[in-house]
Design a protein around this motif. Structure first.
Motif, PDB file in Angstrom:
ATOM      1  N   HIS A   1       0.854  -1.181   0.000  1.00 59.89           N
ATOM      2  CA  HIS A   1       0.000   0.000   0.000  1.00 59.89           C
ATOM      3  C   HIS A   1       0.891   1.232   0.000  1.00 59.89           C
ATOM      4  O   HIS A   1       1.815   1.334   0.815  1.00 59.89           O
ATOM      5  N   GLN A   2       0.650   2.167  -0.891  1.00 58.45           N
ATOM      6  CA  GLN A   2       1.478   3.361  -0.971  1.00 58.45           C
ATOM      7  C   GLN A   2       0.636   4.565  -1.377  1.00 58.45           C
ATOM      8  O   GLN A   2      -0.494   4.423  -1.829  1.00 58.45           O
ATOM      9  N   THR A   3       1.205   5.759  -1.196  1.00 60.02           N
ATOM     10  CA  THR A   3       0.520   6.957  -1.661  1.00 60.02           C
ATOM     11  C   THR A   3       0.549   6.991  -3.187  1.00 60.02           C
ATOM     12  O   THR A   3       1.444   6.431  -3.820  1.00 60.02           O
ATOM     13  N   ASN A   4      -0.419   7.673  -3.753  1.00 62.94           N
ATOM     14  CA  ASN A   4      -0.579   7.662  -5.199  1.00 62.94           C
ATOM     15  C   ASN A   4       0.615   8.293  -5.924  1.00 62.94           C
ATOM     16  O   ASN A   4       1.065   9.372  -5.580  1.00 62.94           O
ATOM     17  N   GLY A   5       1.126   7.572  -6.905  1.00 62.51           N
ATOM     18  CA  GLY A   5       2.233   8.071  -7.717  1.00 62.51           C
ATOM     19  C   GLY A   5       2.125   7.613  -9.152  1.00 62.51           C
ATOM     20  O   GLY A   5       3.109   7.616  -9.879  1.00 62.51           O
ATOM     21  N   HIS A   6       0.919   7.162  -9.540  1.00 61.78           N
ATOM     22  CA  HIS A   6       0.644   6.642 -10.877  1.00 61.78           C
ATOM     23  C   HIS A   6       1.301   5.269 -11.066  1.00 61.78           C
ATOM     24  O   HIS A   6       1.992   4.752 -10.191  1.00 61.78           O
ATOM     25  N   GLN A   7       1.067   4.696 -12.228  1.00 60.37           N
ATOM     26  CA  GLN A   7       1.496   3.314 -12.457  1.00 60.37           C
ATOM     27  C   GLN A   7       3.012   3.160 -12.382  1.00 60.37           C
ATOM     28  O   GLN A   7       3.516   2.114 -11.988  1.00 60.37           O
ATOM     29  N   GLY A   8       3.744   4.204 -12.783  1.00 61.47           N
ATOM     30  CA  GLY A   8       5.201   4.105 -12.745  1.00 61.47           C
ATOM     31  C   GLY A   8       5.716   3.847 -11.343  1.00 61.47           C
ATOM     32  O   GLY A   8       6.555   2.964 -11.114  1.00 61.47           O
ATOM     33  N   LYS A   9       5.229   4.599 -10.381  1.00 60.93           N
ATOM     34  CA  LYS A   9       5.657   4.417  -9.001  1.00 60.93           C
ATOM     35  C   LYS A   9       5.254   3.036  -8.487  1.00 60.93           C
ATOM     36  O   LYS A   9       6.029   2.371  -7.781  1.00 60.93           O
ATOM     37  N   ALA A  10       4.047   2.589  -8.844  1.00 66.36           N
ATOM     38  CA  ALA A  10       3.576   1.279  -8.404  1.00 66.36           C
ATOM     39  C   ALA A  10       4.426   0.157  -8.998  1.00 66.36           C
ATOM     40  O   ALA A  10       4.805  -0.798  -8.299  1.00 66.36           O
ATOM     41  N   ARG A  11       4.743   0.271 -10.269  1.00 64.40           N
ATOM     42  CA  ARG A  11       5.566  -0.770 -10.894  1.00 64.40           C
ATOM     43  C   ARG A  11       6.977  -0.796 -10.305  1.00 64.40           C
ATOM     44  O   ARG A  11       7.551  -1.869 -10.083  1.00 64.40           O
ATOM     45  N   ASN A  12       7.535   0.378 -10.057  1.00 64.33           N
ATOM     46  CA  ASN A  12       8.867   0.428  -9.450  1.00 64.33           C
ATOM     47  C   ASN A  12       8.874  -0.225  -8.074  1.00 64.33           C
ATOM     48  O   ASN A  12       9.826  -0.934  -7.715  1.00 64.33           O
ATOM     49  N   ALA A  13       7.817   0.013  -7.299  1.00 63.99           N
ATOM     50  CA  ALA A  13       7.723  -0.602  -5.973  1.00 63.99           C
ATOM     51  C   ALA A  13       7.682  -2.126  -6.093  1.00 63.99           C
ATOM     52  O   ALA A  13       8.307  -2.851  -5.311  1.00 63.99           O
ATOM     53  N   GLY A  14       6.945  -2.625  -7.080  1.00 66.71           N
ATOM     54  CA  GLY A  14       6.878  -4.065  -7.293  1.00 66.71           C
ATOM     55  C   GLY A  14       8.205  -4.645  -7.729  1.00 66.71           C
ATOM     56  O   GLY A  14       8.619  -5.717  -7.261  1.00 66.71           O
ATOM     57  N   ILE A  15       8.889  -3.943  -8.633  1.00 65.43           N
ATOM     58  CA  ILE A  15      10.196  -4.413  -9.105  1.00 65.43           C
ATOM     59  C   ILE A  15      11.182  -4.532  -7.940  1.00 65.43           C
ATOM     60  O   ILE A  15      11.963  -5.487  -7.850  1.00 65.43           O
ATOM     61  N   ARG A  16      11.151  -3.566  -7.028  1.00 66.48           N
ATOM     62  CA  ARG A  16      12.109  -3.562  -5.914  1.00 66.48           C
ATOM     63  C   ARG A  16      11.986  -4.794  -5.034  1.00 66.48           C
ATOM     64  O   ARG A  16      12.997  -5.297  -4.522  1.00 66.48           O
ATOM     65  N   ILE A  17      10.773  -5.287  -4.842  1.00 66.54           N
ATOM     66  CA  ILE A  17      10.621  -6.440  -3.933  1.00 66.54           C
ATOM     67  C   ILE A  17      10.471  -7.761  -4.679  1.00 66.54           C
ATOM     68  O   ILE A  17      10.405  -8.820  -4.043  1.00 66.54           O
ATOM     69  N   ALA A  18      10.428  -7.726  -6.008  1.00 65.92           N
ATOM     70  CA  ALA A  18      10.244  -8.952  -6.794  1.00 65.92           C
ATOM     71  C   ALA A  18      11.386  -9.929  -6.543  1.00 65.92           C
ATOM     72  O   ALA A  18      12.557  -9.563  -6.609  1.00 65.92           O
ATOM     73  N   ARG A  19      11.034 -11.179  -6.281  1.00 66.23           N
ATOM     74  CA  ARG A  19      12.045 -12.207  -6.002  1.00 66.23           C
ATOM     75  C   ARG A  19      12.222 -13.177  -7.161  1.00 66.23           C
ATOM     76  O   ARG A  19      13.113 -14.025  -7.138  1.00 66.23           O
ATOM     77  N   GLY A  20      11.379 -13.084  -8.178  1.00 63.94           N
ATOM     78  CA  GLY A  20      11.445 -14.026  -9.280  1.00 63.94           C
ATOM     79  C   GLY A  20      12.632 -13.802 -10.194  1.00 63.94           C
ATOM     80  O   GLY A  20      13.199 -12.705 -10.251  1.00 63.94           O
ATOM     81  N   LYS A  21      12.984 -14.839 -10.927  1.00 65.04           N
ATOM     82  CA  LYS A  21      14.043 -14.727 -11.936  1.00 65.04           C
ATOM     83  C   LYS A  21      13.526 -14.036 -13.189  1.00 65.04           C
ATOM     84  O   LYS A  21      14.309 -13.576 -14.023  1.00 65.04           O
ATOM     85  N   TRP A  22      12.207 -13.962 -13.291  1.00 61.62           N
ATOM     86  CA  TRP A  22      11.549 -13.300 -14.409  1.00 61.62           C
ATOM     87  C   TRP A  22      10.473 -12.388 -13.858  1.00 61.62           C
ATOM     88  O   TRP A  22       9.885 -12.668 -12.811  1.00 61.62           O
ATOM     89  N   ILE A  23      10.195 -11.304 -14.564  1.00 61.38           N
ATOM     90  CA  ILE A  23       9.208 -10.323 -14.128  1.00 61.38           C
ATOM     91  C   ILE A  23       8.257 -10.016 -15.276  1.00 61.38           C
ATOM     92  O   ILE A  23       8.683  -9.830 -16.421  1.00 61.38           O
ATOM     93  N   THR A  24       6.974  -9.959 -14.961  1.00 64.44           N
ATOM     94  CA  THR A  24       5.980  -9.531 -15.931  1.00 64.44           C
ATOM     95  C   THR A  24       5.003  -8.586 -15.256  1.00 64.44           C
ATOM     96  O   THR A  24       4.966  -8.479 -14.023  1.00 64.44           O
TER      97      THR A  24
END
Length: 324
Positions: free
Chosen positions: A65-88
């Protein structure tokens, strides 16, 4: 805990009407070794609560859960914690085929590719009969993979949208974490980071099947916005121009320049009439920057000519040119 093979990142904002279709399609994937990262980007409806309820039922689901920053901010947050060898990525008002991850991952492994793209359908709602044309450029067919920097045959402008969106692609995680950083608090954020990632990939391949379903009747979508958010496309194009100075785009540069000219003209046509004159002024500025750096010469002739006319004629003639 064993790391998943594939991380699926879903930016979520005020999609309580659509999110069930999206997340249910991810839970139903025929490839089990996944994590689903739902990033609630400051939703003001019940979307965030829905995400939490899904996480309580399925251990593969993580919620931010985060403050609004549009899809770019949301995707960056997901990338930072992603543990997979591949990302989609999947947008929260869309949905995917049960074989979306499975077929993309299998193609990535068999082709030893860095990025895999699939075809998609535009759809109004899940369950409706869908007819759609192919969006995959023919250069990717009958080949095991392409390096866009060196390939003598390049994609055409007609495949531009399919090329620059992030949601029909599977990225090798180390490539994504290094190059796929999205502009935040801005609309139309896909094209700059995706083009950067495409050009830094040594091998790109496709699954020539429609595995992704892109919802077109969501009124909150930026693709239907006719307001000041369209000015963000000019900021995005400046990011791409800066990337030209940083990275070697090689033979892929003509496609990028042509796409940029086509895209900015599209937004000029679509923006509200009350904003057109100011958009025209800023469009001329960015085209002038391209020209000064010697980039316009790389564009396909039709769009190189349109850019020249916009730079050397007036606002009223540009209104006509944009319709051609």
């Amino acid at each position: 805990m064993k790391d998943p093979v594939v991380s699926i990142i879903v930016p979520v904002y005020n999609v309580e009407k659509y999110i069930y279709d999206c997340v249910n399609s991810l839970i139903a994937q025929k490839f089990d070794d996944i994590e689903i990262i739902l990033v609630d980007d400051g939703s003001t409806d019940t979307s965030g609560d829905i995400c939490d309820k899904y996480a309580q039922k399925d251990s593969r689901i993580k919620v931010i859960h985060q403050t609004n920053g549009h899809q770019g901010k949301a995707r960056n947050a997901g990338i930072r914690i992603a543990r997979g060898k591949w990302i989609t990525f999947v947008d929260s008002d869309d949905w995917v085929s049960p074989e979306f991850v499975k077929k993309m991952y299998e193609k990535a492994i068999s082709s030893e590719a860095d990025i895999v793209m699939c075809d998609y359908c535009r759809a109004k709602s899940k369950g409706t009969r869908i007819k759609c044309k192919s969006h995959i450029d023919k250069i990717f067919l009958n080949t095991d993979g392409i390096d866009l920097r060196t390939s003598t045959i390049q994609p055409t402008r007609k495949s531009g949208f399919c090329m620059v969106v992030c949601w029909n692609k599977l990225f090798r995680a180390d490539l994504a974490k290094r190059y796929l950083y999205f502009p935040e608090n801005i609309a139309f954020e896909d094209s700059a980071p995706v083009l950067r990632c495409l050009v830094m990939a040594e091998k790109i391949t496709v699954v020539n099947e429609k595995l992704y379903f892109y919802r077109i009747n969501n009124s909150s979508s930026t693709t239907r916005a006719k307001d000041k958010r369209r000015f963000d496309i000019i900021k995005i194009q400046r990011i791409i121009l800066n990337d030209f100075e940083t990275y070697d785009f090689g033979k892929f540069k003509p496609f990028c320049i042509t796409f940029m000219i086509k895209d900015i003209i599209k937004h000029f046509r679509a923006i509200d009439d009350t904003l057109k004159a100011e958009f025209y002024r800023q469009m001329q500025e960015i085209l002038c920057e391209m020209d000064a750096k010697g980039y316009l010469k790389f564009a396909e002739f039709k769009y190189r000519f349109k850019a020249w006319l916009i730079l050397h004629t007036n606002y009223h003639l540009t209104l006509i040119i944009a319709k051609l």
